[in-house]
Design an enzyme around this catalytic site. Structure first.
Site, mmCIF file in Angstrom:
data_model
loop_
_atom_site.group_PDB
_atom_site.id
_atom_site.type_symbol
_atom_site.label_atom_id
_atom_site.label_comp_id
_atom_site.label_asym_id
_atom_site.label_seq_id
_atom_site.Cartn_x
_atom_site.Cartn_y
_atom_site.Cartn_z
ATOM 1 N N LYS A 162 0.795 -1.276 0.038
ATOM 2 C CA LYS A 162 0.222 0.001 -0.091
ATOM 3 C C LYS A 162 1.068 1.019 0.153
ATOM 4 O O LYS A 162 2.000 1.156 0.628
ATOM 5 C CB LYS A 162 -0.866 0.007 1.345
ATOM 6 C CG LYS A 162 -2.229 0.861 1.326
ATOM 7 C CD LYS A 162 -3.198 0.227 0.358
ATOM 8 C CE LYS A 162 -4.423 1.014 0.194
ATOM 9 N NZ LYS A 162 -5.684 0.286 -0.225
ATOM 10 N N ASP A 202 -6.813 4.489 -4.682
ATOM 11 C CA ASP A 202 -7.707 4.348 -3.644
ATOM 12 C C ASP A 202 -8.208 5.607 -3.479
ATOM 13 O O ASP A 202 -8.432 6.036 -4.386
ATOM 14 C CB ASP A 202 -6.641 3.866 -2.411
ATOM 15 C CG ASP A 202 -7.277 3.368 -0.949
ATOM 16 O OD1 ASP A 202 -7.662 2.194 -1.225
ATOM 17 O OD2 ASP A 202 -7.407 4.162 -0.269
ATOM 18 N N GLY A 273 -19.991 7.184 2.176
ATOM 19 C CA GLY A 273 -19.159 7.553 1.048
ATOM 20 C C GLY A 273 -19.976 7.800 -0.188
ATOM 21 O O GLY A 273 -21.262 7.761 -0.117
ATOM 22 N N PHE A 274 -19.184 8.554 -0.920
ATOM 23 C CA PHE A 274 -19.707 8.575 -2.492
ATOM 24 C C PHE A 274 -18.678 8.523 -3.498
ATOM 25 O O PHE A 274 -18.813 8.828 -4.679
ATOM 26 C CB PHE A 274 -20.350 10.113 -2.490
ATOM 27 C CG PHE A 274 -19.126 11.193 -2.221
ATOM 28 C CD1 PHE A 274 -18.574 11.759 -1.161
ATOM 29 C CD2 PHE A 274 -18.894 11.659 -3.719
ATOM 30 C CE1 PHE A 274 -17.591 12.654 -1.212
ATOM 31 C CE2 PHE A 274 -17.767 12.676 -3.779
ATOM 32 C CZ PHE A 274 -17.102 13.179 -2.625
ATOM 33 N N GLY A 275 -17.486 8.025 -3.139
ATOM 34 C CA GLY A 275 -16.534 7.761 -4.037
ATOM 35 C C GLY A 275 -16.757 6.405 -5.074
ATOM 36 O O GLY A 275 -17.671 5.986 -5.260
ATOM 37 N N ASN A 276 -15.650 5.927 -5.358
ATOM 38 C CA ASN A 276 -15.589 4.797 -6.364
ATOM 39 C C ASN A 276 -16.339 3.764 -5.715
ATOM 40 O O ASN A 276 -17.137 3.123 -6.548
ATOM 41 C CB ASN A 276 -14.351 4.543 -6.743
ATOM 42 C CG ASN A 276 -13.738 3.207 -7.450
ATOM 43 O OD1 ASN A 276 -13.650 2.194 -7.055
ATOM 44 N ND2 ASN A 276 -14.261 3.509 -8.766
ATOM 45 N N VAL A 277 -16.210 3.229 -4.517
ATOM 46 C CA VAL A 277 -16.663 2.057 -3.869
ATOM 47 C C VAL A 277 -18.048 2.237 -3.774
ATOM 48 O O VAL A 277 -18.937 1.181 -4.301
ATOM 49 C CB VAL A 277 -16.201 1.575 -2.604
ATOM 50 C CG1 VAL A 277 -16.833 0.472 -2.150
ATOM 51 C CG2 VAL A 277 -14.502 1.492 -2.744
ATOM 52 N N ALA A 278 -18.616 3.322 -3.212
ATOM 53 C CA ALA A 278 -20.126 3.488 -3.168
ATOM 54 C C ALA A 278 -20.604 3.506 -4.507
ATOM 55 O O ALA A 278 -21.796 2.708 -4.660
ATOM 56 C CB ALA A 278 -20.155 4.789 -2.314
ATOM 57 N N TRP A 279 -19.921 4.132 -5.566
ATOM 58 C CA TRP A 279 -20.763 4.283 -6.937
ATOM 59 C C TRP A 279 -20.877 2.947 -7.652
ATOM 60 O O TRP A 279 -21.952 2.672 -7.953
ATOM 61 C CB TRP A 279 -19.518 5.348 -7.764
ATOM 62 C CG TRP A 279 -20.092 5.123 -9.108
ATOM 63 C CD1 TRP A 279 -20.764 6.026 -9.751
ATOM 64 C CD2 TRP A 279 -19.162 4.376 -10.389
ATOM 65 N NE1 TRP A 279 -20.659 5.799 -11.042
ATOM 66 C CE2 TRP A 279 -19.813 5.120 -11.514
ATOM 67 C CE3 TRP A 279 -17.968 3.574 -10.060
ATOM 68 C CZ2 TRP A 279 -19.221 4.241 -12.598
ATOM 69 C CZ3 TRP A 279 -17.596 3.308 -11.457
ATOM 70 C CH2 TRP A 279 -18.313 3.459 -12.816
HETATM 71 O O1 2IT Z 1 -7.971 -1.334 -0.988
HETATM 72 C C1 2IT Z 1 -7.876 -2.026 -2.166
HETATM 73 O O2 2IT Z 1 -8.099 -3.083 -2.280
HETATM 74 C C2 2IT Z 1 -7.447 -1.165 -3.300
HETATM 75 N N1 2IT Z 1 -7.396 0.268 -3.088
HETATM 76 C C3 2IT Z 1 -7.268 -1.899 -4.381
HETATM 77 C C4 2IT Z 1 -6.049 -2.289 -4.515
HETATM 78 C C5 2IT Z 1 -5.605 -2.775 -6.020
HETATM 79 O O3 2IT Z 1 -4.277 -2.876 -6.345
HETATM 80 O O4 2IT Z 1 -6.442 -2.758 -7.086
#
Ligand code: 2IT
Length: 482
Positions: A162, A202, A273-279
């Site tokens: 990370k 992320d 949230g409202f970002g990529n995951v929430a979307w």
């Molecule tokens: O928390 C996660 O699993 C991500 N941000 C995606 C990591 C990735 O390498 O696609």
């Protein structure tokens, strides 16, 4: 998202019960007794606490994993002889560097950049890049540690890593983001590569930032290769990578509900949230017949009893790209209730999916969810639920799944992007979606199987930790003392 959300007032808005859901809740399940910390795990954890007492999020993540794996440690005394736990909590490499960049006012700014190369037991280091004010060595160590077990659960050949920076992207122009990404990559390029370490996005890092990061990587290395994932489709990205995390979460929820004899059809779902995951969650939950009634940002949450769908979903993308880290604009644009400074867990729902940031759902929130009849809580973000909140939910009979299992779809499709880059192929959306679905179903099986096998049926925390840990530990045993 984030620190601002946590700083928000704990006051609860007066929200009427949703007319869409029945008032009664499933009878309380008998929670399985929590395993105590096995002596070897207790010793390693105590030592870690003594050495890095300030790394709160990291210690929290380690304690959660260690509390789950007692039976595996009992059955495998050779792990202690090989110091598996001492090694597994120590990142293989920590890279920290200065990021200097010039803003639009010609002011020179300094941020901290990091890459934690946590574990290469299962493959090249793999994990996201977070640009957010909350980023620190501790938060990235926790994320890298979690990533290692998450990646193991996908079944793919992915180690754990990370990275990121304490930059707040809020209010930053496109040109500023480009200069920042170029400066960040000017240091990082030496440490990454398609078979070494493959960063992705992320919080604060989307397709735009991956583009700028890749441009600089290519300029410095003279290699056009798959050293990053989350690339745009036109130049090496995978179909469905942006949607993958959220879709995977929804598939995982569907599997959990299926096991309980239910489905998402007709369910009221609270999302933060409202970002990529929430979307992605909003899209797939809606497609599977559920209705997402909340979104949130650092400024508060919106309550939309008609469900976030259609134009509203497209608008979520605009909000992010507009650089305004706030949901009030969503409330204004669509005429739905906006609750400033508050979190969405006061809204009656069947399923809650926290998709913002770590520790955004605490014990008080868990009690409120229980009181309002919520039956299933699934982590879209990484560790958004505090330890106390997890306990409260599990004791209340709520089905609870940790992020390392439920949100693994994102990194799984990153793994598929790496496969496509290696072979020079570009898979259809149908092929990627089928592979993603199969991986999420398999992770669900691993979790339920391990939980059952070790005497904690229905406990997804124990199942996910045992499933992920066992694969990493076995690989480490085979590879010797490195
Ligand atoms: O928390 C996660 O699993 C991500 N941000 C995606 C990591 C990735 O390498 O696609």
């Amino acid at each position: 998202m984030s620190s601002d959300t946590r700083a928000a007032t704990p006051q609860r808005p007066a929200i009427a019960r949703s007319p869409m859901r029945p008032a009664q809740r499933r009878s309380r399940r008998e929670p399985s007794p929590q395993p105590s910390l096995q002596p070897y795990a207790a010793r390693v954890l105590a030592d870690l606490r003594g050495r890095v007492p300030w790394e709160k999020e990291f210690l929290q993540a380690v304690e959660e994993v260690f509390s789950s794996i007692s039976p595996v440690l009992e059955q495998n005394p050779q792990y202690e002889g090989a110091s598996i736990l001492e090694r597994i909590v120590e990142p293989e490499r920590v890279i920290a560097f200065r990021v200097v960049w010039t803003d639009d006012q010609n002011q020179v700014n300094v941020n901290r950049g990091y890459r934690i190369q946590f574990s290469s037991a299962l493959g090249p280091y793999k994990g996201g890049t977070r640009f957010h004010a909350s980023v620190s060595l501790s938060s990235l160590k926790f994320l890298g540690f979690e990533q290692t077990f998450k990646n193991a659960l996908t079944g793919l050949s992915l180690g754990g890593g990370k990275g990121g920076s304490d930059l707040s992207f809020r209010g930053r122009s496109d040109a500023e983001m480009m200069r920042f990404c170029q400066s960040y990559m000017s240091e990082l390029f030496r440490h990454i590569g398609p078979e070494t370490d493959v960063p992705a996005g992320d919080i604060g890092v989307g397709t735009r930032e991956i583009g700028y990061l890749f441009g600089q990587y290519k300029r410095l290395t003279r290699n056009f290769d798959g050293a990053l994932t989350g690339k745009a489709l036109e130049w090496g990205g995978s179909r469905l990578r942006p949607e993958a995390t959220g879709y995977g979460v929804a598939y995982f929820v569907e599997e959990m509900l299926r096991d309980a004899g239910e489905s998402l059809e007709g369910k009221t779902v609270a999302v933060s949230g409202f970002g990529n995951v929430a979307w992605g969650v909003v899209q797939k939950v809606t497609e599977l017949g559920g209705s997402v009634v909340t979104l949130s940002g650092p400024d508060g949450f919106v309550y939309d009893p008609d469900g976030v769908r259609g134009d509203k979903v497209d608008y979520m993308r605009t909000m992010r790209l507009g650089g305004r880290d706030a949901v009030q604009q969503f409330g204004e644009r669509f005429g739905v209730e906006f609750h400033p400074g508050r979190r969405p867990w006061v809204v009656p729902c069947d399923v809650a999916i926290p998709c913002a940031i770590e520790n955004e759902l605490d014990e008080g929130d868990a009690e409120m969810l229980l009181k309002n009849g919520c039956r299933c809580v699934v982590e879209g973000a990484n560790m958004p639920t505090t330890r106390e909140a997890v306990r409260t939910l599990q004791e209340g009979g709520v089905l609870f799944a940790p992020g390392k299992a439920a949100n693994a779809g994102g990194v799984a499709v990153s793994g598929l992007e790496m496969a496509q880059n290696r072979s020079g192929e570009s898979w259809s959306a149908e092929r990627v979606d089928a592979a993603l679905r199969a991986i999420m179903t398999r992770i669900h099986e691993i979790c339920t199987g391990a939980a059952e096998c070790y005497g904690h049926p229905g406990d997804y925390v124990i199942g996910a930790n045992i499933g992920g840990f066992s694969r990493v530990a076995e690989a480490m045993m085979s590879q010797g003392a490195v």
